[in-house]
Design a protein around this motif. Sequence first.
Motif, PDB file in Angstrom:
ATOM      1  N   LEU A 181       0.832  -1.210   0.000  1.00 39.49           N
ATOM      2  CA  LEU A 181       0.000   0.000   0.000  1.00 39.49           C
ATOM      3  C   LEU A 181       0.864   1.257   0.000  1.00 39.49           C
ATOM      4  N   LEU A 182       1.898   1.241   0.849  1.00 42.71           N
ATOM      5  CA  LEU A 182       2.785   2.401   0.964  1.00 42.71           C
ATOM      6  C   LEU A 182       3.557   2.644  -0.318  1.00 42.71           C
ATOM      7  N   THR A 183       3.990   1.554  -0.979  1.00 47.87           N
ATOM      8  CA  THR A 183       4.722   1.710  -2.231  1.00 47.87           C
ATOM      9  C   THR A 183       3.892   2.521  -3.219  1.00 47.87           C
ATOM     10  N   ARG A 184       2.608   2.186  -3.296  1.00 46.42           N
ATOM     11  CA  ARG A 184       1.727   2.929  -4.207  1.00 46.42           C
ATOM     12  C   ARG A 184       1.613   4.388  -3.812  1.00 46.42           C
ATOM     13  N   MET A 185       1.511   4.617  -2.498  1.00 49.59           N
ATOM     14  CA  MET A 185       1.385   5.995  -2.022  1.00 49.59           C
ATOM     15  C   MET A 185       2.634   6.806  -2.293  1.00 49.59           C
ATOM     16  N   VAL A 186       3.810   6.225  -1.952  1.00 50.10           N
ATOM     17  CA  VAL A 186       5.064   6.946  -2.164  1.00 50.10           C
ATOM     18  C   VAL A 186       5.217   7.261  -3.643  1.00 50.10           C
ATOM     19  N   ARG A 187       4.858   6.303  -4.493  1.00 50.01           N
ATOM     20  CA  ARG A 187       4.980   6.495  -5.927  1.00 50.01           C
ATOM     21  C   ARG A 187       4.157   7.701  -6.391  1.00 50.01           C
ATOM     22  N   SER A 188       2.872   7.709  -6.053  1.00 48.48           N
ATOM     23  CA  SER A 188       2.039   8.802  -6.575  1.00 48.48           C
ATOM     24  C   SER A 188       2.431  10.132  -5.943  1.00 48.48           C
ATOM     25  N   SER A 189       2.908  10.058  -4.696  1.00 50.66           N
ATOM     26  CA  SER A 189       3.353  11.277  -4.029  1.00 50.66           C
ATOM     27  C   SER A 189       4.594  11.842  -4.717  1.00 50.66           C
ATOM     28  N   VAL A 190       5.532  10.963  -5.054  1.00 50.31           N
ATOM     29  CA  VAL A 190       6.753  11.386  -5.737  1.00 50.31           C
ATOM     30  C   VAL A 190       6.402  11.986  -7.097  1.00 50.31           C
ATOM     31  N   ILE A 191       5.508  11.329  -7.827  1.00 44.74           N
ATOM     32  CA  ILE A 191       5.122  11.823  -9.152  1.00 44.74           C
ATOM     33  C   ILE A 191       4.542  13.227  -9.043  1.00 44.74           C
ATOM     34  N   GLU A 192       3.688  13.415  -8.025  1.00 40.84           N
ATOM     35  CA  GLU A 192       3.061  14.715  -7.846  1.00 40.84           C
ATOM     36  C   GLU A 192       4.102  15.791  -7.553  1.00 40.84           C
ATOM     37  N   GLU A 193       5.017  15.483  -6.635  1.00 40.47           N
ATOM     38  CA  GLU A 193       6.007  16.479  -6.215  1.00 40.47           C
ATOM     39  C   GLU A 193       6.995  16.807  -7.337  1.00 40.47           C
ATOM     40  N   MET A 194       7.274  15.803  -8.200  1.00 40.98           N
ATOM     41  CA  MET A 194       8.267  16.012  -9.255  1.00 40.98           C
ATOM     42  C   MET A 194       7.865  17.130 -10.207  1.00 40.98           C
ATOM     43  N   SER A 195       6.562  17.422 -10.291  1.00 41.02           N
ATOM     44  CA  SER A 195       6.137  18.453 -11.238  1.00 41.02           C
ATOM     45  C   SER A 195       6.072  19.832 -10.568  1.00 41.02           C
ATOM     46  N   GLU A 196       6.493  19.921  -9.308  1.00 47.94           N
ATOM     47  CA  GLU A 196       6.429  21.212  -8.608  1.00 47.94           C
ATOM     48  C   GLU A 196       7.554  22.144  -9.062  1.00 47.94           C
ATOM     49  N   ASP A 197       7.340  23.421  -8.823  1.00 45.12           N
ATOM     50  CA  ASP A 197       8.318  24.420  -9.263  1.00 45.12           C
ATOM     51  C   ASP A 197       9.671  24.257  -8.588  1.00 45.12           C
ATOM     52  N   TYR A 198       9.625  23.896  -7.277  1.00 45.65           N
ATOM     53  CA  TYR A 198      10.902  23.848  -6.570  1.00 45.65           C
ATOM     54  C   TYR A 198      11.831  22.768  -7.130  1.00 45.65           C
ATOM     55  N   VAL A 199      11.249  21.756  -7.749  1.00 49.28           N
ATOM     56  CA  VAL A 199      12.084  20.716  -8.366  1.00 49.28           C
ATOM     57  C   VAL A 199      12.818  21.305  -9.564  1.00 49.28           C
ATOM     58  N   ARG A 200      12.086  22.120 -10.355  1.00 50.36           N
ATOM     59  CA  ARG A 200      12.719  22.752 -11.511  1.00 50.36           C
ATOM     60  C   ARG A 200      13.836  23.689 -11.048  1.00 50.36           C
ATOM     61  N   THR A 201      13.542  24.424  -9.971  1.00 50.04           N
ATOM     62  CA  THR A 201      14.557  25.332  -9.426  1.00 50.04           C
ATOM     63  C   THR A 201      15.797  24.555  -8.998  1.00 50.04           C
ATOM     64  N   ALA A 202      15.561  23.464  -8.261  1.00 50.97           N
ATOM     65  CA  ALA A 202      16.684  22.673  -7.762  1.00 50.97           C
ATOM     66  C   ALA A 202      17.516  22.134  -8.908  1.00 50.97           C
ATOM     67  N   ARG A 203      16.819  21.683  -9.968  1.00 53.24           N
ATOM     68  CA  ARG A 203      17.546  21.163 -11.119  1.00 53.24           C
ATOM     69  C   ARG A 203      18.315  22.290 -11.812  1.00 53.24           C
ATOM     70  N   ALA A 204      17.644  23.466 -11.894  1.00 53.59           N
ATOM     71  CA  ALA A 204      18.244  24.587 -12.607  1.00 53.59           C
ATOM     72  C   ALA A 204      19.518  25.069 -11.930  1.00 53.59           C
ATOM     73  N   LYS A 205      19.544  24.950 -10.609  1.00 53.24           N
ATOM     74  CA  LYS A 205      20.775  25.418  -9.972  1.00 53.24           C
ATOM     75  C   LYS A 205      21.850  24.336  -9.972  1.00 53.24           C
ATOM     76  N   GLY A 206      21.598  23.266 -10.689  1.00 52.62           N
ATOM     77  CA  GLY A 206      22.653  22.310 -10.966  1.00 52.62           C
ATOM     78  C   GLY A 206      22.780  21.155  -9.999  1.00 52.62           C
ATOM     79  N   LEU A 207      21.778  20.935  -9.138  1.00 58.74           N
ATOM     80  CA  LEU A 207      21.846  19.770  -8.240  1.00 58.74           C
ATOM     81  C   LEU A 207      21.693  18.501  -9.056  1.00 58.74           C
ATOM     82  N   ASN A 208      22.389  17.448  -8.627  1.00 53.45           N
ATOM     83  CA  ASN A 208      22.193  16.205  -9.375  1.00 53.45           C
ATOM     84  C   ASN A 208      20.869  15.564  -8.981  1.00 53.45           C
TER      85      ASN A 208
END
Lengths: 331, 271
Positions: free
Chosen positions: A211-238
């Motif tokens: 059950l948790l695997t499914r939750m973590v998965r959809s949660s990760v997918i949701e967060e990956m599209s947030e602005d702060y992820v783009r910012t983090a990537r843009a400043k060169g974090l791996n």
Amino acid sequence: MKRKLFDIARRLLILLLVVWTVVSLVTILIELVPGDPATAILGDQATPEALAQFRQKHGLDRPSFFFSYTADEEGGPRRFRWNGADNRYVDYWRGILHGDMGNSFRTDRPVRELILSRYGATLQLAVAALLVAVAIAVPLGVVAGTNRGNLLDNALSVVALVGISLPSFVVGPLLIYVFAVWLGWLDPSGRFGWSSIILPAVTLGAALSALLTRMVRSSVIEEMSEDYVRTARAKGLNERTVVYKHVLKNGLIPVVTVLGLQLGVLLAGAIITEKIFNWPGVGLLLVEEGINKRDYRVVQGCVLVISVTYILANTLTDLLYRRLDPRIRVS
Amino acid sequence: MNRLAYFGLVFIVLLVLVALFAPWIATHDVGAIDLLARYKGPSAEHWLGTDATGRDVFSRVVFGARISLQVGLVVVVVSAVVGTIIGALAGYYGGWIDRVVSGYVVNVFLAFPGLLLAIALVAFLGAGLGKLILALCVIGWVGYARVMRGQVLKVREYDFVQAARALGARDWRILLFHVLPNAVQPLIVQASLGMAGAVLSEASLSFLGLGVPPPAPSWGVMLEEARDLATLQRAPHAMLAPGIAIALTVLAFNFLGDGLREYLDPRQRKR
């Protein structure tokens, strides 16, 4: 502030209402026993004196509720009678408020003692199962979420769905067969060394990890599209840092709620797991000493303690969740 | 619908056929004890081997499907009807009914582990098929009531319901012919998932010795009887066969329920 206080008061009210219902239910359920508990315990051969003494000792000779609708001693027609506060329902409440859950019908030991001697084992099992579930679910969920839509993700999703559908009484014997009978690595049952908790914990945690695997998965997918992820990537974090430092931190908030709610489910589910592995917890006490031996006082106590633990775990989770995510506090 | 849902549907149809034609499919008498043929592995005579008392595992699994589906069907139908009626009344009329149902009853049921309530009920009532079904209905109806209430709250504001009311239709007519047909989809999803839950609960309670009494070939009973070390060592198939049967059945209903939900709610399809 006022609103927050109101909200907490409302939650407390619901909590009290639920606890009141559970205690009432547990008290009244004993009236559903077909026949009479005294005869069920002492047998048909018991003398009337022994039966009367048993009833008197456990308060079973007293009226069951505030009013009754029965025939009187002379066998007249059924009629309503007001019994006042002098009844078993009040007796049980009075006991509970003094931390007394009555004495076992069979062994005469206080139910509170019986449960306290088993409570630690159940809690230990539930927490171990929780850890197992998290240890499996977080890495798998992250892998599935970051590989969204490809073969690995689909495979993991199917595995998770299968895992949710596998009941503990199928997983448990299977694990015993593989690890105790076939490979001979672990004990099939009981609570001896540290290793004897492995199989019960995996059994109890298996469905939750799926059950948790499914939750973590959809949660990760949701967060990956947030602005702060783009910012983090843009400043060169791996990508590793982005996923584990930024996404996971936010993505785990909803997972924490489920964890708390599931701790209660684990406590209830532990009844079956404890029976499979002969794990000496409250669940085993309920099944073996309570239900199998028809020791209704023990059943009452176990049901009460398991439910109240469940209710408290849920309420605490809810409060914790509000602290973790400020957005919820505002709305 | 997705492929997994079709798999679920096909499996369920097969299972229903097996349950209906169990006497013709089973190769042996389910209760026939044969102490000379204990712990036999799978063979032409016993397709899935025999258990600790020499009973034919295949025949017992086949008849077990009957018990599982019977209990599941009765529980789902009774809980769905009761839950739908209560949910509809609570949602449509609001007021004190709604306050009692959604404010108190649902909160209490959500705050209480369902399986524990069923265990407690059966522990006091005594074991047996009828009491098991009763206990599962007591914990089952709340889900339907919640779904139905939510649907009614949504549908009753639609124009055609307002129009019906303006035309002077009675409340029961509005509920039955206008609200219910529009609320039926989530109820079907709930029923499919509820079927999985009922099958699982029946097996759990039977496993604990609180369901169908032992000689009956309930999958839960079979698992309980086959999980001692002697049987695990000599005849693991006696445990595996009912275990796989339970797992596949629950899985099939879950797949179908999940698939239906996705199909009926296009917003969920993407994820």
